[in-house]
Every structure is written in structure tokens, then in C-alpha cells.
Scaffold this motif. Sequence first.
Motif, PDB file in Angstrom:
ATOM      1  N   LEU A 141     -29.291 -61.387  74.845  1.00 22.73           N
ATOM      2  CA  LEU A 141     -28.179 -61.145  75.752  1.00 22.73           C
ATOM      3  C   LEU A 141     -27.576 -59.751  75.610  1.00 22.73           C
ATOM      4  N   LYS A 142     -27.750 -59.105  74.469  1.00 24.03           N
ATOM      5  CA  LYS A 142     -27.150 -57.785  74.243  1.00 24.03           C
ATOM      6  C   LYS A 142     -27.745 -56.718  75.153  1.00 24.03           C
ATOM      7  N   GLN A 143     -28.949 -56.939  75.621  1.00 27.72           N
ATOM      8  CA  GLN A 143     -29.611 -55.955  76.481  1.00 27.72           C
ATOM      9  C   GLN A 143     -29.325 -56.167  77.969  1.00 27.72           C
ATOM     10  N   MET A 144     -28.311 -56.955  78.273  1.00 30.23           N
ATOM     11  CA  MET A 144     -27.977 -57.260  79.663  1.00 30.23           C
ATOM     12  C   MET A 144     -27.711 -55.977  80.447  1.00 30.23           C
ATOM     13  N   THR A 145     -28.286 -55.859  81.639  1.00 33.38           N
ATOM     14  CA  THR A 145     -28.090 -54.693  82.495  1.00 33.38           C
ATOM     15  C   THR A 145     -27.227 -55.050  83.702  1.00 33.38           C
ATOM     16  N   LEU A 150     -27.944 -54.479  86.804  1.00 34.52           N
ATOM     17  CA  LEU A 150     -28.792 -55.056  87.842  1.00 34.52           C
ATOM     18  C   LEU A 150     -28.969 -56.553  87.615  1.00 34.52           C
ATOM     19  N   GLU A 151     -29.114 -56.970  86.347  1.00 37.36           N
ATOM     20  CA  GLU A 151     -29.274 -58.394  86.039  1.00 37.36           C
ATOM     21  C   GLU A 151     -28.002 -59.165  86.340  1.00 37.36           C
ATOM     22  N   VAL A 152     -26.844 -58.541  86.078  1.00 40.85           N
ATOM     23  CA  VAL A 152     -25.574 -59.187  86.419  1.00 40.85           C
ATOM     24  C   VAL A 152     -25.441 -59.337  87.931  1.00 40.85           C
ATOM     25  N   LYS A 153     -25.777 -58.269  88.659  1.00 37.96           N
ATOM     26  CA  LYS A 153     -25.684 -58.296  90.120  1.00 37.96           C
ATOM     27  C   LYS A 153     -26.634 -59.331  90.710  1.00 37.96           C
ATOM     28  N   ALA A 154     -27.901 -59.286  90.281  1.00 39.29           N
ATOM     29  CA  ALA A 154     -28.885 -60.231  90.793  1.00 39.29           C
ATOM     30  C   ALA A 154     -28.506 -61.664  90.451  1.00 39.29           C
ATOM     31  N   GLY A 155     -28.096 -61.892  89.207  1.00 35.85           N
ATOM     32  CA  GLY A 155     -27.715 -63.235  88.786  1.00 35.85           C
ATOM     33  C   GLY A 155     -26.508 -63.757  89.545  1.00 35.85           C
ATOM     34  N   ALA A 156     -25.545 -62.869  89.840  1.00 33.12           N
ATOM     35  CA  ALA A 156     -24.349 -63.286  90.574  1.00 33.12           C
ATOM     36  C   ALA A 156     -24.695 -63.691  92.001  1.00 33.12           C
ATOM     37  N   TYR A 212     -35.632 -59.835  93.298  1.00 33.46           N
ATOM     38  CA  TYR A 212     -35.291 -59.241  92.010  1.00 33.46           C
ATOM     39  C   TYR A 212     -36.217 -59.652  90.861  1.00 33.46           C
ATOM     40  N   ALA A 213     -37.126 -60.599  91.108  1.00 29.29           N
ATOM     41  CA  ALA A 213     -37.909 -61.195  90.015  1.00 29.29           C
ATOM     42  C   ALA A 213     -38.650 -60.169  89.174  1.00 29.29           C
ATOM     43  N   GLY A 214     -39.214 -59.138  89.785  1.00 33.16           N
ATOM     44  CA  GLY A 214     -39.995 -58.166  89.033  1.00 33.16           C
ATOM     45  C   GLY A 214     -39.182 -57.064  88.392  1.00 33.16           C
ATOM     46  N   GLN A 215     -37.849 -57.070  88.560  1.00 33.44           N
ATOM     47  CA  GLN A 215     -37.006 -55.984  88.072  1.00 33.44           C
ATOM     48  C   GLN A 215     -36.060 -56.389  86.956  1.00 33.44           C
ATOM     49  N   ARG A 246     -32.217 -63.483  80.894  1.00 32.70           N
ATOM     50  CA  ARG A 246     -30.832 -63.053  81.104  1.00 32.70           C
ATOM     51  C   ARG A 246     -30.348 -63.341  82.523  1.00 32.70           C
ATOM     52  N   VAL A 247     -31.187 -63.048  83.519  1.00 37.13           N
ATOM     53  CA  VAL A 247     -30.753 -63.267  84.894  1.00 37.13           C
ATOM     54  C   VAL A 247     -30.575 -64.756  85.187  1.00 37.13           C
ATOM     55  N   THR A 248     -31.385 -65.609  84.565  1.00 37.08           N
ATOM     56  CA  THR A 248     -31.232 -67.053  84.758  1.00 37.08           C
ATOM     57  C   THR A 248     -29.908 -67.534  84.184  1.00 37.08           C
ATOM     58  N   LEU A 249     -29.550 -67.026  83.016  1.00 37.84           N
ATOM     59  CA  LEU A 249     -28.279 -67.412  82.407  1.00 37.84           C
ATOM     60  C   LEU A 249     -27.105 -66.980  83.281  1.00 37.84           C
ATOM     61  N   VAL A 250     -27.156 -65.748  83.794  1.00 39.12           N
ATOM     62  CA  VAL A 250     -26.069 -65.266  84.649  1.00 39.12           C
ATOM     63  C   VAL A 250     -25.933 -66.129  85.890  1.00 39.12           C
ATOM     64  N   GLN A 251     -27.043 -66.445  86.530  1.00 39.91           N
ATOM     65  CA  GLN A 251     -26.953 -67.208  87.770  1.00 39.91           C
ATOM     66  C   GLN A 251     -26.439 -68.623  87.529  1.00 39.91           C
ATOM     67  N   LEU A 252     -26.777 -69.211  86.400  1.00 38.98           N
ATOM     68  CA  LEU A 252     -26.274 -70.551  86.101  1.00 38.98           C
ATOM     69  C   LEU A 252     -24.785 -70.531  85.789  1.00 38.98           C
ATOM     70  N   VAL A 253     -24.312 -69.508  85.071  1.00 33.87           N
ATOM     71  CA  VAL A 253     -22.883 -69.374  84.775  1.00 33.87           C
ATOM     72  C   VAL A 253     -22.092 -69.184  86.066  1.00 33.87           C
ATOM     73  N   VAL A 254     -22.580 -68.301  86.929  1.00 34.45           N
ATOM     74  CA  VAL A 254     -21.904 -68.046  88.204  1.00 34.45           C
ATOM     75  C   VAL A 254     -21.910 -69.302  89.076  1.00 34.45           C
ATOM     76  N   ALA A 255     -23.025 -70.002  89.130  1.00 36.97           N
ATOM     77  CA  ALA A 255     -23.110 -71.229  89.928  1.00 36.97           C
ATOM     78  C   ALA A 255     -22.118 -72.275  89.420  1.00 36.97           C
ATOM     79  N   SER A 256     -22.012 -72.410  88.103  1.00 34.59           N
ATOM     80  CA  SER A 256     -21.072 -73.370  87.528  1.00 34.59           C
ATOM     81  C   SER A 256     -19.634 -73.002  87.861  1.00 34.59           C
ATOM     82  N   ALA A 257     -19.282 -71.724  87.678  1.00 33.87           N
ATOM     83  CA  ALA A 257     -17.911 -71.280  87.948  1.00 33.87           C
ATOM     84  C   ALA A 257     -17.549 -71.469  89.419  1.00 33.87           C
TER      85      ALA A 257
END
Length: 304
Positions: free
Chosen positions: A65-69, A71-77, A177-180, A185-196
Motif C-alpha cells: 500500500l505504501k507505493q500507492m499512486t 492514478l491508482e487512487v483516481k482509477a479506484g475511485a 486502467y487495467a494495464g496502468q 492497490r486499485v482493487t482495495l481503493v475501489q472497494l473502500v470507495v464502493a463501501s463508503a
Amino acid sequence: MSASTSRLSLRISRQELVLIFITMVWGGTFLVVHRAMAHSGPFFFVGLRFATASLLLAFFFRRYLKQMTWLEVKAGALIGLSIAGGYGLQTWGMQTISSSQSAFLTALYVPVVPLLQWLFLRRPPGLMAWLGILLAFIGLVLVAGPQEGGLALNAGEIATLFSTLAIAAEIILIGRYAGQVDVRRVTLVQLVVASACAFVFMIPNGESVPTMSAPLLFSAMGMGAASALIQITMNWAQRSVSPTRATVIYAGEPVWAGIVGRIAGERLPATALLGGVLIVCGVIVSELKLRRKKAVPEQAPQEP
């Protein structure tokens, strides 16, 4: 002299085989969600489901998780917002329709994908896609139950149809976004955003936190584990599987949901079953491609 012949192409890769297994798991979740509605409001259950999935992934992938970018936050959101809308409306609809009917109607997101790509990406559907859309629409009419020559939809069916737009957007965004991004990390972000987002949606829906019970907790934990498995596998597989290629595999989802629902005692009318078959056929047809294959030119006989 050369000739050409047409053939239908539908080859399956290793990633697609994994998606087929995930689709079986996915189809089996409809009945669980349908029965959970007796113990919880739809958006609270969706929020609890994805919160459980988020905790599971955070535990297993904490070192990455420390390497989160950004782009991953944006895509996951963006993907997470689509997931919340899709699963939230789908679950809301299952308060008034059966799990089998919900699964067949949800499958309509497949022909919606090429329509959205046409609208936003300027990629017009081909002949087979249009044929699939036509079959799927006829199937929708039969599943919904035509009355006096018209299409009669109740609130649950309408909500489920709107959910297909969000699910189609999810498929397209994952492919975008899958190849970028890093899958974990992106899966975790999208699940957190979906839950919230699902918990926030409780407010306009007038939901309150239900009394915690064993069926609700077990359903949420089981669905959370299934959601984590489904989402991370989709992100991994769609790095090499196109959005339209992936959607034809997801066509098996209502089939498995219908089988599970049948075993559990759900009985759809014959016209609805026929409609479900047409929807699945429309899904498959919409993803078939007509390809031209050049024949080997005939050689002139050699003179002695």
C-alpha cells in the motif's frame, strides 16, 4: 485466383478461463443477496459487504500500500463509484424481484457496453452487436412480463435496469486502467470507495442500521470474500482481456444464478425463462466477430 470465407471467432485464453470460474461464483451470489434483504436494507448490506472485502484485501496486501499512486487512487475511485451504483441499485431491486430475474436483467449490461463505447469513445457497434442488442431487448420484454402489448416494469426491475449502466461503466473503466495500475492497490481503493458510497446512499433511501444477526453477518462476510475475489480477478484478467471480450464471459452469470435459484425453489414463468435465454443469446451474439479469412490461392497446374 483467391477467395475468402467468413468464420466466427470466439477463442478462450487462460485469463478468460479464470473469468469463467469467477462468473460461476458471481452467479451464485444473487440468491445470498436476495435472502439477506430480509435482514438488512440494500445499501447498508452493500456497504457492509464491500467493507468486509476491503478489510480482507488490506490485511493480505498491506505491504504493497505504501507505493500507492495518484492514478491508482483516481482509477479506484471512479471504478468504486460505478460499483456502488451498480450493486446498490441491483440490491435495491432485489427487494421486489427474484434473484433469477435480477440476474437475467443485470446481464443486459453486456449489450450496453458497445452502446456506451459508441456514445463516449466514438466506436460504433458492429452488425453482430446490433443483433445482440435486439435479442437482448426482446428478452427483456419477456422477462419483465408484457401486459396488453406493452412493457410493464415495476420499481425493482427499473432499478436493476439502471444498475446495468453503472456495471457497464465499471467494465469499461477496468479495461481503461487495467494495464496502468497495480491490481492489488486499485482493487482495495475501489472497494473502500464502493463501501463508503453505499453507506452514504443509505441517507436518501431512508435506511437505518439494522439489528445485527447471524444470517446478516455470515452473508456479509461470505459476500465480502466473494467480492474481494471477484474484483481482484477482474482487474488482473482484464489486463489482457478487452472489455468486450470479458463481457461475453460474464454472460454465464445469469445462467448460474438461474440454476442456483431453481435449486432453492425459485420458479420463473415459461415466458421469463425464454426471455432469459434470449438475453444470454444476445450477450453472446453481441460479442461474436465476423472475420474474413483468405483462402490459399489455387496454383495453376504445371505443364510437363
